[in-house]
Design a protein around this motif. Structure first.
Motif, mmCIF file in Angstrom:
data_model
loop_
_atom_site.group_PDB
_atom_site.id
_atom_site.type_symbol
_atom_site.label_atom_id
_atom_site.label_comp_id
_atom_site.label_asym_id
_atom_site.label_seq_id
_atom_site.Cartn_x
_atom_site.Cartn_y
_atom_site.Cartn_z
ATOM 1 N N VAL A 1 0.838 -1.201 0.000
ATOM 2 C CA VAL A 1 0.000 0.000 0.000
ATOM 3 C C VAL A 1 0.876 1.255 0.000
ATOM 4 C CG1 VAL A 1 -1.775 1.300 1.239
ATOM 5 C CG2 VAL A 1 -1.945 -1.193 1.080
ATOM 6 N N ALA A 2 1.958 1.237 0.768
ATOM 7 C CA ALA A 2 2.873 2.378 0.780
ATOM 8 C C ALA A 2 3.433 2.638 -0.622
ATOM 9 C CB ALA A 2 4.007 2.143 1.775
ATOM 10 N N HIS A 3 3.612 1.582 -1.390
ATOM 11 C CA HIS A 3 4.131 1.717 -2.756
ATOM 12 C C HIS A 3 3.138 2.467 -3.653
ATOM 13 C CE1 HIS A 3 6.790 0.869 -6.014
ATOM 14 N NE2 HIS A 3 6.046 -0.051 -6.587
ATOM 15 N N THR A 4 1.858 2.474 -3.296
ATOM 16 C CA THR A 4 0.863 3.231 -4.069
ATOM 17 C C THR A 4 0.762 4.678 -3.591
ATOM 18 O OG1 THR A 4 -1.054 2.712 -2.670
ATOM 19 C CG2 THR A 4 -0.502 1.126 -4.429
ATOM 20 N N VAL A 5 1.307 4.973 -2.402
ATOM 21 C CA VAL A 5 1.200 6.293 -1.784
ATOM 22 C C VAL A 5 2.481 7.118 -1.964
ATOM 23 C CG1 VAL A 5 0.939 7.463 0.457
ATOM 24 C CG2 VAL A 5 -0.485 5.477 -0.083
ATOM 25 N N CYS A 6 3.621 6.472 -1.895
ATOM 26 C CA CYS A 6 4.919 7.147 -1.919
ATOM 27 C C CYS A 6 5.123 7.955 -3.203
ATOM 28 C CB CYS A 6 6.028 6.106 -1.780
ATOM 29 S SG CYS A 6 7.688 6.778 -1.954
ATOM 30 N N PRO A 7 5.478 9.229 -3.096
ATOM 31 C CA PRO A 7 5.719 10.043 -4.293
ATOM 32 C C PRO A 7 6.830 9.497 -5.197
ATOM 33 C CG PRO A 7 5.432 11.466 -2.395
ATOM 34 C CD PRO A 7 5.508 10.055 -1.867
ATOM 35 N N TYR A 8 7.883 8.936 -4.629
ATOM 36 C CA TYR A 8 8.934 8.343 -5.460
ATOM 37 C C TYR A 8 8.387 7.151 -6.238
ATOM 38 C CZ TYR A 8 13.063 10.898 -3.716
ATOM 39 O OH TYR A 8 14.006 11.853 -3.431
ATOM 40 N N SER A 9 7.592 6.314 -5.569
ATOM 41 C CA SER A 9 6.991 5.163 -6.250
ATOM 42 C C SER A 9 6.085 5.621 -7.375
ATOM 43 C CB SER A 9 6.197 4.309 -5.258
ATOM 44 O OG SER A 9 7.050 3.692 -4.318
ATOM 45 N N ASN A 10 5.303 6.658 -7.107
ATOM 46 C CA ASN A 10 4.402 7.168 -8.140
ATOM 47 C C ASN A 10 5.175 7.780 -9.305
ATOM 48 O OD1 ASN A 10 2.035 6.323 -6.872
ATOM 49 N ND2 ASN A 10 1.941 8.161 -5.628
ATOM 50 N N ALA A 11 6.290 8.414 -9.019
ATOM 51 C CA ALA A 11 7.087 9.039 -10.080
ATOM 52 C C ALA A 11 7.793 8.014 -10.959
ATOM 53 C CB ALA A 11 8.117 9.990 -9.470
ATOM 54 N N THR A 12 8.110 6.860 -10.382
ATOM 55 C CA THR A 12 8.873 5.855 -11.135
ATOM 56 C C THR A 12 8.013 4.708 -11.678
ATOM 57 O OG1 THR A 12 9.403 4.636 -9.106
ATOM 58 C CG2 THR A 12 10.983 6.317 -9.820
ATOM 59 N N ARG A 13 6.754 4.661 -11.279
ATOM 60 C CA ARG A 13 5.881 3.549 -11.690
ATOM 61 C C ARG A 13 5.856 3.392 -13.204
ATOM 62 N NH1 ARG A 13 3.332 1.958 -8.071
ATOM 63 N NH2 ARG A 13 2.500 3.873 -7.168
ATOM 64 N N ASN A 14 5.982 2.146 -13.655
ATOM 65 C CA ASN A 14 5.988 1.767 -15.077
ATOM 66 C C ASN A 14 7.177 2.352 -15.836
ATOM 67 O OD1 ASN A 14 3.553 0.300 -14.775
ATOM 68 N ND2 ASN A 14 2.399 2.202 -14.978
ATOM 69 N N ASN A 15 8.174 2.831 -15.105
ATOM 70 C CA ASN A 15 9.360 3.375 -15.745
ATOM 71 C C ASN A 15 10.617 2.599 -15.353
ATOM 72 O OD1 ASN A 15 10.834 5.174 -17.352
ATOM 73 N ND2 ASN A 15 11.225 6.520 -15.624
ATOM 74 N N ILE A 16 10.683 2.178 -14.090
ATOM 75 C CA ILE A 16 11.800 1.362 -13.635
ATOM 76 C C ILE A 16 11.247 0.202 -12.814
ATOM 77 C CG2 ILE A 16 13.402 3.321 -13.585
ATOM 78 C CD1 ILE A 16 13.261 3.225 -10.520
ATOM 79 N N GLU A 17 12.039 -0.863 -12.714
ATOM 80 C CA GLU A 17 11.640 -2.013 -11.899
ATOM 81 C C GLU A 17 11.856 -1.667 -10.431
ATOM 82 O OE1 GLU A 17 12.911 -6.629 -11.025
ATOM 83 O OE2 GLU A 17 13.767 -5.598 -12.750
ATOM 84 N N VAL A 18 10.808 -1.883 -9.614
ATOM 85 C CA VAL A 18 10.906 -1.681 -8.167
ATOM 86 C C VAL A 18 10.425 -2.968 -7.506
ATOM 87 C CG1 VAL A 18 10.146 -0.348 -6.163
ATOM 88 C CG2 VAL A 18 10.510 0.802 -8.354
ATOM 89 N N LYS A 19 11.303 -3.578 -6.733
ATOM 90 C CA LYS A 19 10.991 -4.818 -6.016
ATOM 91 C C LYS A 19 10.839 -4.504 -4.532
ATOM 92 C CE LYS A 19 12.899 -9.330 -4.925
ATOM 93 N NZ LYS A 19 14.093 -10.185 -4.953
ATOM 94 N N LEU A 20 9.794 -5.061 -3.922
ATOM 95 C CA LEU A 20 9.556 -4.901 -2.486
ATOM 96 C C LEU A 20 9.916 -6.205 -1.780
ATOM 97 C CD1 LEU A 20 6.027 -3.219 -2.584
ATOM 98 C CD2 LEU A 20 8.250 -2.091 -2.530
ATOM 99 N N SER A 21 10.590 -6.098 -0.637
ATOM 100 C CA SER A 21 10.928 -7.302 0.128
ATOM 101 C C SER A 21 10.979 -6.957 1.607
ATOM 102 C CB SER A 21 12.263 -7.883 -0.337
ATOM 103 O OG SER A 21 13.312 -6.990 -0.061
#
Length: 112
Positions: free
Chosen positions: A89-109
């Protein structure tokens, strides 16, 4: 701030920082803030939380460079399932996540 290109990219390297390290610091700090906001909104009590961002730089298909990120969370006070849900859920809220979505690979662990 002393900035240098890493030796791996033809720079002098050394005891300095590079843009990828700065991006990792900003992303991890922003993501942790988003995570704590989400936890408060869901009324989940985190006794401690820390996010580490590992940013890598690789070549893309066009011959340029592209970032990839792994966000690793250590969340205390919630179950592993709750922790992963908070991260997602934080990945949908974070401004960095929103800025990079569908542009770079982001893995959560999660880490122990």
């Amino acid at each position: 701030m002393d900035l240098r290109t890493p030796k791996e990219l033809g720079g002098q390297g050394g005891e300095a920082t590079n843009p990828e390290q700065l991006f990792a610091a900003g992303y991890s700090a922003c993501f942790e803030s988003a995570l704590r906001l989400v936890a408060r909104m869901q009324k989940k009590t985190l006794t401690n939380a820390a996010i580490t961002a590992k940013v890598t730089l690789g070549k893309n298909d066009q011959g340029g460079y592209q970032l990839a990120v792994e966000l690793s969370g250590k969340l205390e006070g919630v179950s592993k399932e709750e922790a992963m849900s908070l991260m997602e859920v934080a990945h949908t809220v974070c401004p960095y996540s929103n800025a990079t979505r569908n542009n770079i690979e982001v893995k959560l662990s999660l880490t122990d």
